[in-house]
Design an enzyme around this catalytic site. Sequence first.
Site, mmCIF file in Angstrom:
data_model
loop_
_atom_site.group_PDB
_atom_site.id
_atom_site.type_symbol
_atom_site.label_atom_id
_atom_site.label_comp_id
_atom_site.label_asym_id
_atom_site.label_seq_id
_atom_site.Cartn_x
_atom_site.Cartn_y
_atom_site.Cartn_z
ATOM 1 N N GLU A 31 79.608 7.498 87.754
ATOM 2 C CA GLU A 31 78.672 8.386 86.899
ATOM 3 C C GLU A 31 79.271 9.219 86.057
ATOM 4 O OE1 GLU A 31 75.761 10.532 88.874
ATOM 5 O OE2 GLU A 31 74.053 9.957 87.649
ATOM 6 N N CYS A 36 69.350 10.889 84.487
ATOM 7 C CA CYS A 36 69.683 9.865 85.573
ATOM 8 C C CYS A 36 69.478 8.250 85.191
ATOM 9 C CB CYS A 36 69.118 10.202 87.164
ATOM 10 S SG CYS A 36 67.343 10.304 86.898
ATOM 11 N N LYS A 48 64.487 24.970 96.214
ATOM 12 C CA LYS A 48 65.698 25.496 95.679
ATOM 13 C C LYS A 48 65.825 24.862 94.327
ATOM 14 C CE LYS A 48 70.121 24.691 95.803
ATOM 15 N NZ LYS A 48 70.407 25.403 94.577
ATOM 16 N N GLU A 107 66.789 11.164 95.792
ATOM 17 C CA GLU A 107 66.652 10.524 94.442
ATOM 18 C C GLU A 107 68.050 10.871 93.877
ATOM 19 O OE1 GLU A 107 64.390 8.696 93.197
ATOM 20 O OE2 GLU A 107 62.931 9.022 94.619
HETATM 21 P P1 NAD Z 1 73.640 18.170 92.846
HETATM 22 O O1 NAD Z 1 73.913 17.217 93.857
HETATM 23 O O2 NAD Z 1 75.266 18.812 92.621
HETATM 24 O O3 NAD Z 1 72.981 19.314 93.034
HETATM 25 C C1 NAD Z 1 71.621 18.909 93.291
HETATM 26 C C2 NAD Z 1 70.827 20.296 94.190
HETATM 27 O O4 NAD Z 1 71.507 20.213 95.473
HETATM 28 C C3 NAD Z 1 71.099 21.489 93.591
HETATM 29 O O5 NAD Z 1 69.887 22.390 93.817
HETATM 30 C C4 NAD Z 1 72.221 21.990 94.395
HETATM 31 O O6 NAD Z 1 72.438 23.357 94.400
HETATM 32 C C5 NAD Z 1 71.888 21.502 95.602
HETATM 33 N N1 NAD Z 1 73.080 21.222 96.738
HETATM 34 C C6 NAD Z 1 74.333 21.091 96.393
HETATM 35 N N2 NAD Z 1 74.994 21.073 97.610
HETATM 36 C C7 NAD Z 1 74.153 21.034 98.551
HETATM 37 C C8 NAD Z 1 74.054 20.691 100.129
HETATM 38 N N3 NAD Z 1 75.342 20.731 100.715
HETATM 39 N N4 NAD Z 1 72.998 20.926 100.755
HETATM 40 C C9 NAD Z 1 71.920 21.094 100.031
HETATM 41 N N5 NAD Z 1 71.569 21.153 98.837
HETATM 42 C C10 NAD Z 1 72.843 21.080 97.987
HETATM 43 O O7 NAD Z 1 73.352 17.377 91.509
HETATM 44 P P2 NAD Z 1 73.347 18.019 89.946
HETATM 45 O O8 NAD Z 1 74.843 18.173 89.637
HETATM 46 O O9 NAD Z 1 72.448 19.065 90.052
HETATM 47 O O10 NAD Z 1 72.460 17.057 89.214
HETATM 48 C C11 NAD Z 1 73.008 15.664 88.641
HETATM 49 C C12 NAD Z 1 72.901 14.567 89.475
HETATM 50 O O11 NAD Z 1 71.689 14.342 89.882
HETATM 51 C C13 NAD Z 1 73.401 13.460 89.018
HETATM 52 O O12 NAD Z 1 74.259 12.516 89.956
HETATM 53 C C14 NAD Z 1 71.969 12.651 88.452
HETATM 54 O O13 NAD Z 1 72.192 11.219 88.610
HETATM 55 C C15 NAD Z 1 71.178 13.002 89.791
HETATM 56 N N6 NAD Z 1 69.816 12.867 89.386
HETATM 57 C C16 NAD Z 1 69.155 12.025 89.791
HETATM 58 C C17 NAD Z 1 67.712 11.744 89.590
HETATM 59 C C18 NAD Z 1 66.747 10.652 90.302
HETATM 60 O O14 NAD Z 1 65.587 10.871 90.131
HETATM 61 N N7 NAD Z 1 67.397 9.583 90.959
HETATM 62 C C19 NAD Z 1 67.359 12.712 88.645
HETATM 63 C C20 NAD Z 1 68.050 13.485 88.263
HETATM 64 C C21 NAD Z 1 69.399 13.717 88.399
#
Ligand code: NAD
Length: 481
Positions: free
Chosen positions: A384, A282, A173, A248
């Site tokens: 963050e 990130c 997804k 991650e």
């Molecule tokens: P998010 O957690 O809102 O969403 C990430 C994914 O999870 C999306 O596809 C979303 O639809 C899905 N999701 C949301 N709720 C869910 C649930 N209850 N169950 C399963 N899936 C669900 O994050 P975002 O806003 O898309 O991304 C930004 C965040 O990602 C920041 O905190 C950033 O630091 C982090 N990030 C981390 C890394 C890393 O490698 N550590 C890399 C990139 C981004």
Amino acid sequence: MQTIKNYINGELLEPFGKQYIDNYNPSTGKVYSLIPDSDERDVELATKAALIAFPSWSAMPKDERSRIMVRISELIEKNLDRLAIAESMDNGKPISLAKTVDIPRAASNFYFYATSILHYASESHAMEDTAINYTVRTPVGVAGCISPWNLPLYLFTWKIAPAIASGNCVVAKPSEITPMTAFLLSELCIEAGLPKGVLNIVHGYGHKVGAAITAHPKIPLISFTGGTKTGAEIARVAAPMFKKLSLELGGKNPNIIFADCDFEKTIRTTLQSSFANQGQICLCGSRIFIERSIYEKFKIEFVERVKKLKVGNPADADSKLGAVVSKSHMEKVLSYVDIAKQEGGTVLCGGNQVKLDGEFADGYYIAPTVIEGLTYDCRTNQEEIFGPVVTLMPFDTEEEVLVYANSTQYGLAAILWTENLTRAHRMANNLHSGIVWINCWLLRDLRTPFGGVKSSGVGREGGFEALHFFTEPKNVCIKLK
Ligand code: NAD
């Protein structure tokens, strides 16, 4: 208007519910395509397809799997321009960045794991002349891969490639905020001859599609990249089912600058590590700690150069920052500027939305922002923000800056600038962080372990770490006498 489709069992399908979500172009603030609003029925169909495809895909000789994956990698390269434009339109990032970083890396992810799997060997442990143990590593079955919006195709493929290389089938997804390049990838997978059901892409909201993947009893492994709160929710659901988890998560990375640094290199790279992708990586270093003796010099030079960074149409070659990903994200980032002011911070530059002309007038642009005068433990420096906002703070000693750097709940990456080798090693050893970059930033060797400590995540991606994660080891012990 383009309508995105799910990719299930080798076909491009409408969602069961026939409902769609508006997809915005952040550079204009206008809806430009439609995303399937899928639900658990689509996830069920995708999981069934993956389960049916699994026996033959996992039994296929590695070099055949590898060849198909190399073809996908080559098709990504061949479609570089088209994919880069699509990524920029979906996410708001400059096309130049998508063209040099996001899309080439997506191609590398497939190529890297297509070839890694050929060199992946398991261990054997001899017990002198009594017995011999060997480890067999088998794919787990159906892997669930969930990715975020900031580096859409880059992070999506970073999960899918090791999963399918090691013989799993996948239900994936992408973020509902940036689905376009995942959709284009499904077309390329069909063109490359990826057998049906090996990769299934279900589009839609996290609380529906993501939650259905996480809770599905036939998906024993979840690889997730995204926010820390979402990671905690996934862990809560998955833990009682004893699923394998790789999380991650967020970061709040320190960028530590000692007086003996190479000043010009430090400034140049710090502009990147602060504002690349509008600060929505990130790994960006959003807390900049500067040794007091060069604090003023650094501040003046840095702010002068930040003011010159052009915020503009992502298609313009000279735009250094494009739009942030959504209206709500823009509002969240700007709300932190208000918090910073309330906490006693002084905005040295930026701090505001940028209004462009013409078709870009409603886009989500933020001026690169530098703030000083805050304590290390205030909200601005602990939470963050994930946008083009950095803070500057002076420090006097190594011990002091280590306390500041290690003070957040996160521990993803740290950046360190010094020409003193001994100090560099000492600091690297003492930083609570999964990755330490010394005199560089975002220099990536795909063989290295990638991930964070504390609230930045659980597990590691990259190199053989990912192949370990996507396989289950079994020890076989044979008595020799
Ligand atoms: P998010 O957690 O809102 O969403 C990430 C994914 O999870 C999306 O596809 C979303 O639809 C899905 N999701 C949301 N709720 C869910 C649930 N209850 N169950 C399963 N899936 C669900 O994050 P975002 O806003 O898309 O991304 C930004 C965040 O990602 C920041 O905190 C950033 O630091 C982090 N990030 C981390 C890394 C890393 O490698 N550590 C890399 C990139 C981004």
